[in-house]
Design a protein around this motif. Sequence first.
Motif, PDB file in Angstrom:
ATOM      1  N   HIS A 174       1.410  -1.077   0.046  1.00  0.00           N
ATOM      2  CA  HIS A 174      -0.091  -0.283   0.122  1.00  0.00           C
ATOM      3  C   HIS A 174       0.762   1.391  -0.020  1.00  0.00           C
ATOM      4  CE1 HIS A 174      -3.098  -1.938   1.041  1.00  0.00           C
ATOM      5  NE2 HIS A 174      -2.575  -3.438   2.108  1.00  0.00           N
ATOM      6  N   ARG A 175       1.007   2.067  -0.645  1.00  0.00           N
ATOM      7  CA  ARG A 175       1.860   3.123  -0.644  1.00  0.00           C
ATOM      8  C   ARG A 175       0.593   4.321  -1.005  1.00  0.00           C
ATOM      9  NH1 ARG A 175       5.207   2.713  -6.885  1.00  0.00           N
ATOM     10  NH2 ARG A 175       6.762   1.314  -5.731  1.00  0.00           N
ATOM     11  N   LEU A 176       1.753   5.203  -0.659  1.00  0.00           N
ATOM     12  CA  LEU A 176       0.713   6.709  -0.169  1.00  0.00           C
ATOM     13  C   LEU A 176       1.743   7.342  -0.993  1.00  0.00           C
ATOM     14  CD1 LEU A 176      -1.317   8.320   1.127  1.00  0.00           C
ATOM     15  CD2 LEU A 176       0.208   9.161   3.147  1.00  0.00           C
ATOM     16  N   ILE A 177       1.523   8.462  -1.613  1.00  0.00           N
ATOM     17  CA  ILE A 177       2.245   9.235  -2.621  1.00  0.00           C
ATOM     18  C   ILE A 177       1.799  10.769  -1.597  1.00  0.00           C
ATOM     19  CG2 ILE A 177       3.075  10.192  -4.729  1.00  0.00           C
ATOM     20  CD1 ILE A 177       2.106   7.771  -6.374  1.00  0.00           C
ATOM     21  N   ILE A 178       3.111  11.547  -1.359  1.00  0.00           N
ATOM     22  CA  ILE A 178       3.035  12.663  -1.000  1.00  0.00           C
ATOM     23  C   ILE A 178       3.894  13.988  -1.378  1.00  0.00           C
ATOM     24  CG2 ILE A 178       3.647  14.052   0.882  1.00  0.00           C
ATOM     25  CD1 ILE A 178       3.856  11.089   2.391  1.00  0.00           C
ATOM     26  N   ASP A 179       3.158  14.552  -1.777  1.00  0.00           N
ATOM     27  CA  ASP A 179       3.394  16.070  -2.381  1.00  0.00           C
ATOM     28  C   ASP A 179       4.196  16.513  -1.051  1.00  0.00           C
ATOM     29  OD1 ASP A 179       4.339  18.358  -3.943  1.00  0.00           O
ATOM     30  OD2 ASP A 179       2.945  19.148  -3.793  1.00  0.00           O
ATOM     31  N   GLN A 180       5.795  17.204  -1.303  1.00  0.00           N
ATOM     32  CA  GLN A 180       5.945  17.221   0.212  1.00  0.00           C
ATOM     33  C   GLN A 180       6.370  18.853   0.490  1.00  0.00           C
ATOM     34  OE1 GLN A 180      10.210  14.330   0.406  1.00  0.00           O
ATOM     35  NE2 GLN A 180       9.384  15.186   2.683  1.00  0.00           N
ATOM     36  N   ALA A 181       6.324  18.590  -0.802  1.00  0.00           N
ATOM     37  CA  ALA A 181       6.600  21.174  -1.406  1.00  0.00           C
ATOM     38  C   ALA A 181       4.917  20.942  -0.365  1.00  0.00           C
ATOM     39  CB  ALA A 181       6.230  21.460  -2.067  1.00  0.00           C
ATOM     40  N   SER A 182       4.334  20.703  -0.233  1.00  0.00           N
ATOM     41  CA  SER A 182       2.600  21.138   0.335  1.00  0.00           C
ATOM     42  C   SER A 182       2.565  20.398   0.949  1.00  0.00           C
ATOM     43  CB  SER A 182       1.571  21.065  -0.853  1.00  0.00           C
ATOM     44  OG  SER A 182       1.623  20.099  -1.289  1.00  0.00           O
ATOM     45  N   GLY A 183       2.795  19.408   1.845  1.00  0.00           N
ATOM     46  CA  GLY A 183       2.242  18.049   2.806  1.00  0.00           C
ATOM     47  C   GLY A 183       1.011  17.481   2.164  1.00  0.00           C
ATOM     48  N   ARG A 184       0.401  18.011   0.765  1.00  0.00           N
ATOM     49  CA  ARG A 184      -0.579  17.088   0.789  1.00  0.00           C
ATOM     50  C   ARG A 184      -0.688  15.920   0.468  1.00  0.00           C
ATOM     51  NH1 ARG A 184      -4.699  20.843  -2.128  1.00  0.00           N
ATOM     52  NH2 ARG A 184      -4.991  19.125  -3.514  1.00  0.00           N
ATOM     53  N   ALA A 185      -1.486  14.543   0.716  1.00  0.00           N
ATOM     54  CA  ALA A 185      -1.651  13.463  -0.202  1.00  0.00           C
ATOM     55  C   ALA A 185      -1.641  13.493  -1.595  1.00  0.00           C
ATOM     56  CB  ALA A 185      -2.200  12.447   0.814  1.00  0.00           C
ATOM     57  N   LEU A 186      -1.207  12.981  -2.314  1.00  0.00           N
ATOM     58  CA  LEU A 186      -1.752  13.050  -3.698  1.00  0.00           C
ATOM     59  C   LEU A 186      -2.329  11.517  -4.490  1.00  0.00           C
ATOM     60  CD1 LEU A 186       1.751  14.354  -5.443  1.00  0.00           C
ATOM     61  CD2 LEU A 186      -0.023  15.594  -5.086  1.00  0.00           C
ATOM     62  N   ALA A 187      -2.196  10.670  -3.839  1.00  0.00           N
ATOM     63  CA  ALA A 187      -2.507   9.532  -4.204  1.00  0.00           C
ATOM     64  C   ALA A 187      -2.588   8.483  -3.442  1.00  0.00           C
ATOM     65  CB  ALA A 187      -2.526   9.204  -5.661  1.00  0.00           C
ATOM     66  N   TYR A 188      -2.975   7.410  -4.254  1.00  0.00           N
ATOM     67  CA  TYR A 188      -2.899   6.102  -2.545  1.00  0.00           C
ATOM     68  C   TYR A 188      -2.921   5.413  -3.610  1.00  0.00           C
ATOM     69  CZ  TYR A 188      -4.274   1.162  -1.213  1.00  0.00           C
ATOM     70  OH  TYR A 188      -4.796   0.182  -0.843  1.00  0.00           O
ATOM     71  N   GLU A 189      -1.734   4.100  -4.072  1.00  0.00           N
ATOM     72  CA  GLU A 189      -1.344   2.967  -4.543  1.00  0.00           C
ATOM     73  C   GLU A 189      -1.594   1.542  -4.203  1.00  0.00           C
ATOM     74  OE1 GLU A 189       1.732   3.475  -7.416  1.00  0.00           O
ATOM     75  OE2 GLU A 189       0.288   5.811  -8.510  1.00  0.00           O
ATOM     76  N   LYS A 190      -2.137   0.833  -4.494  1.00  0.00           N
ATOM     77  CA  LYS A 190      -2.331  -1.066  -4.054  1.00  0.00           C
ATOM     78  C   LYS A 190      -1.167  -1.489  -5.142  1.00  0.00           C
ATOM     79  CE  LYS A 190      -5.880  -3.389  -3.251  1.00  0.00           C
ATOM     80  NZ  LYS A 190      -7.195  -4.100  -2.714  1.00  0.00           N
ATOM     81  N   LEU A 191      -0.288  -2.219  -4.525  1.00  0.00           N
ATOM     82  CA  LEU A 191       0.330  -3.075  -5.496  1.00  0.00           C
ATOM     83  C   LEU A 191       0.759  -4.802  -4.882  1.00  0.00           C
ATOM     84  CD1 LEU A 191       2.305  -0.362  -5.680  1.00  0.00           C
ATOM     85  CD2 LEU A 191       3.174  -1.445  -7.551  1.00  0.00           C
ATOM     86  N   VAL A 192       0.418  -5.737  -6.252  1.00  0.00           N
ATOM     87  CA  VAL A 192       1.240  -7.373  -5.505  1.00  0.00           C
ATOM     88  C   VAL A 192       2.785  -7.305  -5.934  1.00  0.00           C
ATOM     89  CG1 VAL A 192       0.033  -7.902  -7.533  1.00  0.00           C
ATOM     90  CG2 VAL A 192       0.294  -9.448  -5.298  1.00  0.00           C
ATOM     91  N   LEU A 193       2.422  -7.371  -4.912  1.00  0.00           N
ATOM     92  CA  LEU A 193       4.205  -7.887  -4.668  1.00  0.00           C
ATOM     93  C   LEU A 193       4.479  -9.477  -4.911  1.00  0.00           C
ATOM     94  CD1 LEU A 193       5.956  -5.128  -2.306  1.00  0.00           C
ATOM     95  CD2 LEU A 193       5.639  -5.212  -4.199  1.00  0.00           C
ATOM     96  N   LYS A 194       3.506 -10.310  -4.531  1.00  0.00           N
ATOM     97  CA  LYS A 194       3.706 -11.650  -4.658  1.00  0.00           C
ATOM     98  C   LYS A 194       1.993 -12.039  -4.969  1.00  0.00           C
ATOM     99  CE  LYS A 194       7.766 -12.179  -1.415  1.00  0.00           C
ATOM    100  NZ  LYS A 194       8.683 -12.809  -0.401  1.00  0.00           N
ATOM    101  N   PRO A 195       2.330 -12.357  -5.943  1.00  0.00           N
ATOM    102  CA  PRO A 195       0.281 -12.940  -6.790  1.00  0.00           C
ATOM    103  C   PRO A 195       0.161 -13.650  -5.917  1.00  0.00           C
ATOM    104  CG  PRO A 195       1.690 -11.641  -8.157  1.00  0.00           C
ATOM    105  CD  PRO A 195       3.568 -12.285  -7.321  1.00  0.00           C
ATOM    106  N   ALA A 196      -1.661 -14.312  -5.419  1.00  0.00           N
ATOM    107  CA  ALA A 196      -1.256 -15.198  -5.030  1.00  0.00           C
ATOM    108  C   ALA A 196      -2.828 -14.822  -4.930  1.00  0.00           C
ATOM    109  CB  ALA A 196      -0.864 -16.009  -3.580  1.00  0.00           C
ATOM    110  N   GLY A 197      -3.466 -16.351  -5.361  1.00  0.00           N
ATOM    111  CA  GLY A 197      -4.977 -16.460  -4.902  1.00  0.00           C
ATOM    112  C   GLY A 197      -5.540 -15.920  -6.338  1.00  0.00           C
ATOM    113  N   ASP A 198      -7.123 -14.683  -5.630  1.00  0.00           N
ATOM    114  CA  ASP A 198      -7.380 -13.866  -7.097  1.00  0.00           C
ATOM    115  C   ASP A 198      -6.652 -13.070  -7.862  1.00  0.00           C
ATOM    116  OD1 ASP A 198      -9.119 -14.184  -5.505  1.00  0.00           O
ATOM    117  OD2 ASP A 198     -10.423 -12.783  -4.608  1.00  0.00           O
ATOM    118  N   ASN A 199      -5.351 -12.999  -7.269  1.00  0.00           N
ATOM    119  CA  ASN A 199      -4.184 -12.173  -7.558  1.00  0.00           C
ATOM    120  C   ASN A 199      -2.970 -12.664  -8.731  1.00  0.00           C
ATOM    121  OD1 ASN A 199      -4.935  -9.502  -7.152  1.00  0.00           O
ATOM    122  ND2 ASN A 199      -4.236  -9.858  -5.098  1.00  0.00           N
TER     123      ASN A 199
END
Lengths: 199, 376
Positions: free
Chosen positions: B326-351
């Motif tokens: 689970h990633r949170l991407i931040i714009d450090q200059a403004s202290g705003r959260a830009l985006a959330y991203e979910k990735l699969v590192l080791k796929p299993a099951g539904d992924n």
Amino acid sequence: MGHTPAADPRRGDTVVIDASWHEPERFAEIFHCYFPGIHRYVAGRLGADAADDIAAETFLTAYRRRDRFDPARGAMRSWLFGIATNLVGRHRRSEARHLRTLAHTPAGGPQPGHEERVADEVSAGAVRGALAEALRGLSPGDRDVLLLVALGDCTYPEVAEALGLKDGTVASRLNRARRKLRDALGGVDPTLITEEYER
Amino acid sequence: MNEIDLVRELLAQPRATEQTTAAALARVQRDIARGGRPRRPRARRLRLGGLGLAAVGAAAAATVAVPVVMSGAGTPGRHGSSPPPPEARTVLLAAAWQAERQHDTMGAYWHGTDVSRIYYRLHAPTGDYTVAWERRFEGWTPSSPTGRSCSRQQDLGTRPAGAADAAAWRRAGSPSELAIPVGHDGPGDFRSMTLKVAASPPRTTCQKLPADGTIFSLGENVTMKDLRALPADPDRLKRLLVKRFGKAGRDTEPLTRVRTGDSWMFSVARDILLGMPVTPQVRAAAFRMVADLPSVRTIGSVRDAEGRRGTAVAIDERTSGGLLEHRLIIDQASGRALAYEKLVLKPAGDNAGRAPGSLINSVASLTSGWTDTAPR
């Protein structure tokens, strides 16, 4: 007797020092200029051991973020105190523990054989305890303002810049904090035990 | 002698010696030379309650080599007792510092716009490919408990995710409609939905708030007043959230059903940061809560799905679908959260069909702030 920005020597320094952020070899100048003050502030809040780390981290953070330092928004000194306060804010439990410890530590060893002094020590101990407990009970925002003034020797405008507050908010927080401390000291008249604090 | 002098004397500590100062300077200069990463050799002495910084050395060393791009290997080994890498903390604390300074003059509506993407792996005889279903959400949430809330939604279409996917999609005959498998009731019994490549027109709807004036779910349904009254102290905020989410049946939103643990806290903080009309101080507290999570780690500079550059921090979660990031991407200059991203590192099951390190879904916040106008 208010200082205009141009008349404030610290402001003058700021311009010079701001330019030097971009010359890494001159970083040492900034460091030597402000480290003692930041260290004193952090040491007062978290104790001397933690202060070595947090004060250093303040400058590292400042260095990493040097491009975002905007002299128009405030002086270097305020900026650094803001960063330090922010880092201290990460250690509220440490600060609470530090204050608890202070509350239960006598100011100095008793002076056996001198009855008046022993009585004064007891009263001084009570004041210390009440004061430390009261500090612990302040809201973080009020405590930040009070301790920037008491330990950082910050002026109201500096506190406002450091914490991103309006001047009026700084004044009202400081008044509230002082009132709470006075209330906590209750019947104890602080002026009576002044001498016990002069070490 | 006044209270301030008393405080000064109570808290007085020995001044930093020349030696201390010189040692600290040398240390900071060393850290700068190493790329500005803080080193915390003595941090053990701080003992931050249960979230101590013990044994930072090893974790910090492991952090240095983490690449910018999605790495299937990652550093998934750290869990539970391990401390946060200093750099993730630095990123988050800097964001908190900046967030606290954001302007916050309430208007009649809290207005937010975000684009959400869900990634699907599609099977074709001519070669599998990945598509992204893009939707845009815009919301106007009234400050007044008796106001109207409006939302505008638009399906932006479902398209191949990258250049190679686009080539595979063309080889498959450039279909304008895509059958997306969305789950299975039992073995071999797949349900699917149909998504179009083309965008649809936006739809705007407005309605009165419910009678109790609630606007968001944060463990339980909360009003604007509730949100504005959240504590700005990270410890108090955390305790309050744990308590609220502790009530059975309330947990409708966060990504994990476990109400304790780092990935749960991360998800709640993400929700607050990405779209809720909290005060700047509470936004800062949410960053600080994440900074306190022992397993939060640094990713570094990335581009979000909108192509904006930001700094990412992440947390891992083991699920039946494999190891997720689970990633949170931040714009450090403004202290705003830009985006959330979910990735699969080791796929299993539904992924299982997904590539290691690939995106599952993302939410990019385009705007968030106060406004006095809303759609009629």
